[in-house]
Design an enzyme around this catalytic site. Structure first.
Site: not given
Ligand code: V07
Length: 260
Positions: A40, A57, A151
């Site tokens: 968050d 983000h 992991l």
């Molecule tokens: C997202 C970056 C981290 C902060 C929180 C919100 C934004 C990595 C992924 C991801 C998801 C699935 C996957 C590989 C990477 C991701 C979303 C948002 C929706 F298989 N960061 N990140 N997905 N943020």
């Protein structure tokens, strides 16, 4: 022994200043097996700097990479990250579109390194409504890493815990109807096996960044006995030392599962 006077004091200092935790301070025999994180504070991080929310983000993605690397190094078995909740659809359309592009960007940039580190990528949540390109990229990453033994990196993507529980109940009801399962055999273990996390132990440690102290519909079933650790640090500012601090504190706490 008491060169500095006659005052009794422990020969070893108990606590170091917060900033100086290193991997050497962690008891590697007692590392939490499953860490879950509510990441968050990305929007707030950007706002503080006069940047658009999406910049937060994007920066948050870099924190994900840091924390995955450290968890691999510490031999954490599973890391579950709350990437996108079913509530996040209420945000402005442009922000939602940007966030839902991040899995592709993350995997485009980091998948080769994750494979190198023997990380297995998993995702839980509702696939419907996600952009087809996101679903395809994520599926390919899961496939490409399915036999990795390091992991487990589990992203909660379009995830809501109550919905997960409802889906579990529906499949269980189906199995009762078609007589695969008898009603009298319903136990905690059985219901766990219908959850999206059926292949994982429950989290040992939950971290939520940015000062909020709520679960926000995240892993309600699985967090029953989990140690909770809250920090005011915003997710894009979350560094290795912060995870080390959380783990070291976790190691100092006795977990009794309700016993004595
Ligand atoms: C997202 C970056 C981290 C902060 C929180 C919100 C934004 C990595 C992924 C991801 C998801 C699935 C996957 C590989 C990477 C991701 C979303 C948002 C929706 F298989 N960061 N990140 N997905 N943020």
């Amino acid at each position: 022994m008491f060169e500095r006077g006659s005052f009794w004091r422990p020969s070893k200092r108990r606590r170091k200043p917060k900033e100086s935790w290193t991997v050497e301070d962690v008891d590697l025999q007692k590392v939490p097996k499953h860490v879950a994180i509510i990441m968050d504070g990305n929007g707030r991080w950007a706002k503080k700097r006069g940047l658009p929310r999406i910049a937060g983000h994007h920066e948050g993605m870099k924190a994900v990479r840091r924390i995955v690397r450290l968890c691999s190094q510490l031999n954490v078995e599973a890391l579950t990250l709350y990437a996108f909740s079913t509530e996040n659809w209420k945000r402005p359309k442009a922000e939602v579109e940007y966030i839902l592009g991040l899995p592709e960007e993350f995997l485009g940039t980091f998948l080769p390194e994750l494979i190198e580190e023997n990380v297995r990528v998993e995702v839980m949540g509702e696939q419907n409504k996600l952009p087809a390109s996101t679903v395809n990229t994520v599926r390919r990453a899961m496939k490409d890493t399915e036999s990795n033994t390091g992991l487990i990196l589990n992203f909660a993507l379009n995830y809501g815990s109550r919905q997960e529980i409802i889906e579990a109940c529906k499949s269980l009801a189906e199995d009762i109807e078609n007589e695969t399962i008898d009603k009298k055999d319903i136990t905690e273990e059985l219901l766990s096996s219908y959850m999206a996390t059926c292949y994982l132990d429950d989290p040992d440690l939950l971290i939520r960044t940015s000062g909020e102290q709520r679960l926000s519909n995240f892993m309600l079933w699985q967090l029953a006995y989990t140690e909770l650790w809250f920090t005011d640090v915003l997710w894009p500012d979350f560094q290795e030392e912060h995870l080390l601090e959380a783990i070291i504190q976790f190691q100092g706490r006795g977990r009794r599962f309700g016993g004595v």
